[in-house]
Design a protein around this motif. Structure first.
Motif, mmCIF file in Angstrom:
data_model
loop_
_atom_site.group_PDB
_atom_site.id
_atom_site.type_symbol
_atom_site.label_atom_id
_atom_site.label_comp_id
_atom_site.label_asym_id
_atom_site.label_seq_id
_atom_site.Cartn_x
_atom_site.Cartn_y
_atom_site.Cartn_z
ATOM 1 N N SER A 264 0.836 -1.204 0.000
ATOM 2 C CA SER A 264 0.000 0.000 0.000
ATOM 3 C C SER A 264 0.870 1.251 0.000
ATOM 4 O O SER A 264 0.571 2.232 -0.699
ATOM 5 C CB SER A 264 -0.912 0.009 1.235
ATOM 6 O OG SER A 264 -1.865 -1.038 1.169
ATOM 7 N N ALA A 265 1.951 1.208 0.797
ATOM 8 C CA ALA A 265 2.848 2.357 0.855
ATOM 9 C C ALA A 265 3.506 2.613 -0.495
ATOM 10 O O ALA A 265 3.654 3.761 -0.925
ATOM 11 C CB ALA A 265 3.907 2.127 1.937
ATOM 12 N N SER A 268 1.066 4.333 -2.697
ATOM 13 C CA SER A 268 0.898 5.737 -2.310
ATOM 14 C C SER A 268 2.049 6.590 -2.820
ATOM 15 O O SER A 268 1.852 7.720 -3.274
ATOM 16 C CB SER A 268 0.786 5.852 -0.782
ATOM 17 O OG SER A 268 -0.379 5.204 -0.313
ATOM 18 N N ILE A 269 3.261 6.046 -2.757
ATOM 19 C CA ILE A 269 4.425 6.775 -3.270
ATOM 20 C C ILE A 269 4.272 6.997 -4.775
ATOM 21 O O ILE A 269 4.509 8.098 -5.286
ATOM 22 C CB ILE A 269 5.722 6.006 -2.958
ATOM 23 C CG1 ILE A 269 5.983 5.979 -1.448
ATOM 24 C CG2 ILE A 269 6.916 6.627 -3.680
ATOM 25 C CD1 ILE A 269 7.109 5.049 -1.029
ATOM 26 N N ALA A 277 1.938 7.368 2.495
ATOM 27 C CA ALA A 277 2.860 6.238 2.511
ATOM 28 C C ALA A 277 3.556 6.130 3.866
ATOM 29 O O ALA A 277 3.699 5.030 4.427
ATOM 30 C CB ALA A 277 3.896 6.391 1.398
ATOM 31 N N GLN A 280 1.274 4.630 6.402
ATOM 32 C CA GLN A 280 1.131 3.180 6.205
ATOM 33 C C GLN A 280 2.369 2.435 6.694
ATOM 34 O O GLN A 280 2.264 1.362 7.297
ATOM 35 C CB GLN A 280 0.863 2.911 4.719
ATOM 36 C CG GLN A 280 -0.504 3.406 4.272
ATOM 37 C CD GLN A 280 -0.616 3.573 2.761
ATOM 38 O OE1 GLN A 280 0.376 3.784 2.070
ATOM 39 N NE2 GLN A 280 -1.846 3.497 2.246
ATOM 40 N N PHE A 362 11.273 2.734 -2.569
ATOM 41 C CA PHE A 362 11.150 3.799 -1.571
ATOM 42 C C PHE A 362 12.143 4.939 -1.805
ATOM 43 O O PHE A 362 12.331 5.785 -0.923
ATOM 44 C CB PHE A 362 11.308 3.211 -0.165
ATOM 45 C CG PHE A 362 10.231 2.239 0.206
ATOM 46 C CD1 PHE A 362 9.043 2.684 0.766
ATOM 47 C CD2 PHE A 362 10.376 0.886 -0.042
ATOM 48 C CE1 PHE A 362 8.028 1.796 1.090
ATOM 49 C CE2 PHE A 362 9.375 -0.010 0.279
ATOM 50 C CZ PHE A 362 8.196 0.446 0.840
#
Length: 389
Positions: A264-265, A268-269, A277, A280, A362
């Motif tokens: 999910s993160a 979102s990113i 993010a 989360q 990330f």
């Protein structure tokens, strides 16, 4: 490694034509004590060992099963060497064949004989030069341990097409004639609620587990839109499964919650919502921290009333996450359950998630101070020690 002293006392007692009562009289103990020793319920006091050996006319080493202990030690060394070779990028096929042959001839009854089928050796086992020896080992192992699931699953994965049908016809049944399916239908049709209930829970859990496993849902290549849809589908399913969760503390779905939270993160990113993010990831890290606080064995909630009665237990343990016999062990949390003859387990390693957070997905928030703090919190959970010999 199990102690064999009880079995040895029984065998040597019978060789000396002694009853449990007669041996008890000679030793000045009750015959119930002898019975408990032989059944493995308890062990004799250390001070009694020399006297027992003398009465049974054997050495203390032989009474304690030292030859078997030494054999188990050699077996462990052999299994370690097999794993060590299988994980090499350029493994030595001849050496693996030799080790498999040694295991088949000498260590099929070892306490660790399950290891070749559970340590992820599939890449090497598929090698056409190695596979014939793997096949022989599987046949020999299944003769001693019929229907051992991990052996059958491994062979179904590594066997070549020319031999696959023969193997499946010999060691499996047709789709709807397995013992599991037949018992499910038997108890259902007879209205045997007591016996049906464990089977129902098992079948339901397996269905949930299939729905939550990405390999069944992410078969759409590199299409990011479809991957995102699959992730969202799994999140929705997990939310429905955990319909009775009373809070966000660890439950039997820890691994799924962490992995889907990370996915999910990442979404979102990708959609330009770094703050979402970070929120989360914060939830994931908090769950991981609470999980790593477990020490003694605890019973985890199912978070689903239809699975109540399934006992997932969690406790701390030490293991190398890649089954590398030469690498340090990491403190992790193991989760296990036993369901009608089937064992299931998984392990939570903090280092695995620390590596994920350091991946390219990330990079866009890599330098955000809150993300750096979250990574440090995960890193602080990683505790290692040299492997015990």
């Amino acid at each position: 490694m199990k102690l064999t002293i009880g079995e040895n006392i029984r065998n040597f007692r019978k060789k000396n034509d002694l009853t449990q009562e007669a041996l008890a009289d000679r030793l000045g103990v009750t015959y119930q004590s002898i019975s408990r020793w032989e059944n493995g319920t308890t062990y004799p006091d250390l001070e009694l060992i020399p006297a027992i050996a003398e009465v049974l006319a054997v050495t203390v080493d032989k009474l304690l099963g030292m030859p078997q202990i030494e054999k188990e030690k050699r077996a462990t060394e052999t299994f370690d060497e097999l794993r060590r070779e299988c994980i090499k990028r350029d493994y030595d096929a001849d050496k693996i064949v030799s080790l498999l042959r040694d295991i088949r001839r000498n260590y099929l009854d070892s306490d660790s004989a399950w290891r070749p089928w559970c340590e992820g050796n599939d890449r090497a086992f598929r090698d056409p030069q190695i596979l014939p020896e793997v096949r022989l080992l599987a046949e020999a192992y299944l003769e001693r341990h019929p229907m051992y699931a991990h052996t059958i699953e491994t062979m179904a994965e590594v066997e070549d097409e020319d031999h696959l049908e023969d193997f499946l016809s010999k060691y499996t049944t047709s789709f709807d004639c397995s013992a599991r399916a037949l018992l499910f239908n038997r108890y259902w049709r007879r209205g045997d609620a007591e016996r049906f209930e464990p089977e129902r829970r098992y079948q339901l859990y397996q269905a949930f587990n299939t729905l939550l496993c990405p390999r069944y849902l992410l078969q759409w290549g590199e299409n990011n839109e479809l991957k995102a849809a699959a992730d969202k589908f799994m999140e929705t399913i997990l939310s429905l499964i955990r319909c009775d969760a009373v809070d966000n503390r660890p439950d039997m779905w820890i691994e799924d919650r962490i992995e889907l939270g990370i996915k999910s993160a990442v979404r979102s990113i990708s959609s330009g919502n770094p703050e979402e993010a970070l929120s989360q990831i914060e939830a994931v890290v908090k769950l991981l921290e609470e999980t790593m606080m477990i020490t003694d064995e605890v019973l985890l909630p199912t978070s689903n009333r239809f699975l109540d009665g399934m006992e997932w237990r969690a406790k701390e343990d030490w293991m190398n996450r890649d089954n590398n016999p030469d690498s340090p062990e990491e403190r992790m949390i193991s989760l296990t359950t036993y369901m009608n003859g089937m064992n299931s387990c998984y392990c939570i390693f903090p280092s695995r998630y620390y590596d994920v957070l350091n991946g390219k997905s990330f990079d866009r928030i890599r330098n955000h101070p809150d993300f750096e703090k979250l990574c440090e919190r995960v890193k602080a959970l990683i505790v290692t020690r040299p492997k015990e010999n």
